[in-house]
Design a protein around this motif. Structure first.
Motif: not given
Length: 323
Positions: A43-62, A64-71
């Protein structure tokens, strides 16, 4: 309405699978920024692609897909690669921090959250992004202006065709290319007949309009890729014709002569009573002896013959003639 309310508020996306963590960050940041949130990496990746935020605050331990993979995925996508990512996590050892920075994150905040540290880091990173975006925009604008200036520096201001500087560079380049590849190359030099008399009779403004008309006719006649039309000097023009035999170049020069003749521009001091042109053509299958000077000399000789034989004509230099 004050200046602060007129300024666009930055958007910050919080990606964390724990609602309590999102709530803590939301309360810290909501007064100064528009806050978005996502509770999974996908969902974070989808939101970035749709909303183009100015900054992402990203947790690592999640899950299915952890923060390292998202980044990593965000940085691989050109559309999202420039959006700054800050890891916010309880994982505070040097190895974890180094891994995140190597993946492209710009900072690493450890839990428990310290509000004043979060605000300071977010503010600093948004300012850095703003400066980076501004620098990139100014760089693009400068590059575009430089391209425009380069084009202008190679064009004749009055007629819109290439100037002598660009002509010399292109002719030299085309001679070398044709020589390497054993290709044909032709050059046309053409001159408006009795142009000084035209200027003296009708004035310089009329003379400028005549030159501009000549530029238009040249651009309309020579449109193929690689063909370069230039103002060679005064009322003299030149055309570089890659991959073109002398015979074909002669036909094209004749087409130009007829195009000008059809304009029927009055010239009271011409034996033809209208503005005409004379042209000289040089062309050959280029070999080592056929230098830039060879083409200019041969075309100039052919142009002189056109003038000497009554003007308003095209002369193609004989293939066996000496340079």
């Amino acid at each position: 309405m004050n200046l602060r309310s007129q300024m666009k508020r930055h958007k910050i996306l919080i990606v964390d699978d724990t609602a309590a963590n999102i709530e803590i960050l939301y309360k810290i940041l909501k007064e100064n920024y528009d806050i978005l949130f996502a509770k999974s990496g996908a969902d974070g990746i989808r939101m970035v692609q749709e909303q183009h935020p100015d900054l992402v605050l990203l947790d690592i331990m999640m899950p299915d897909m952890d923060g390292y993979e998202v980044c990593s995925l965000l940085k691989q996508d050109r559309a999202t690669a420039r959006i700054p990512v800050v890891f916010v996590t309880a994982m505070g050892n040097d190895e974890d921090e180094a891994r995140g920075l190597e993946l492209g994150a710009i900072d690493y905040l450890t839990k428990p959250i310290r509000p004043h540290i979060v605000l300071a880091r977010v503010r600093n990173h948004l300012e850095l992004k703003h400066r980076g975006d501004l620098l990139e925009r100014l760089t693009r604008e400068l590059e575009e202006k430089n391209r425009t200036l380069d084009v202008l520096a190679r064009k004749d201001g009055l007629t819109g065709v290439s100037n002598r500087r660009n002509f010399d560079e292109v002719l030299n380049s085309e001679v070398q290319r044709a020589m390497r590849n054993s290709r044909n190359l032709s050059l046309i030099l053409c001159d408006i007949d009795h142009f000084k008399r035209f200027n003296d009779l009708y004035g310089h403004m009329a003379g400028d309009k005549c030159l501009q008309l000549m530029g238009e006719l040249l651009r309309d006649t020579f449109k193929r890729a690689g063909e370069v039309v230039a103002r060679y000097g005064g009322e003299e023009f030149a055309v570089i014709l890659p991959d073109t035999s002398a015979e074909l170049a002669g036909h094209m020069a004749e087409r130009l002569r007829l195009a000008l003749l059809s304009q029927a521009l009055p010239h009271g001091h011409s034996e033809h009573h209208v503005v005409t042109l004379s042209a000289g053509v040089a062309g050959t299958l280029v070999e080592r002896a056929n230098t830039l000077e060879w083409f200019l000399g041969r075309a100039d000789q052919a142009l002189y013959r056109s003038k000497a034989e009554g003007r308003n004509r095209v002369t193609v230099a004989a293939a066996e003639a000496d340079a």
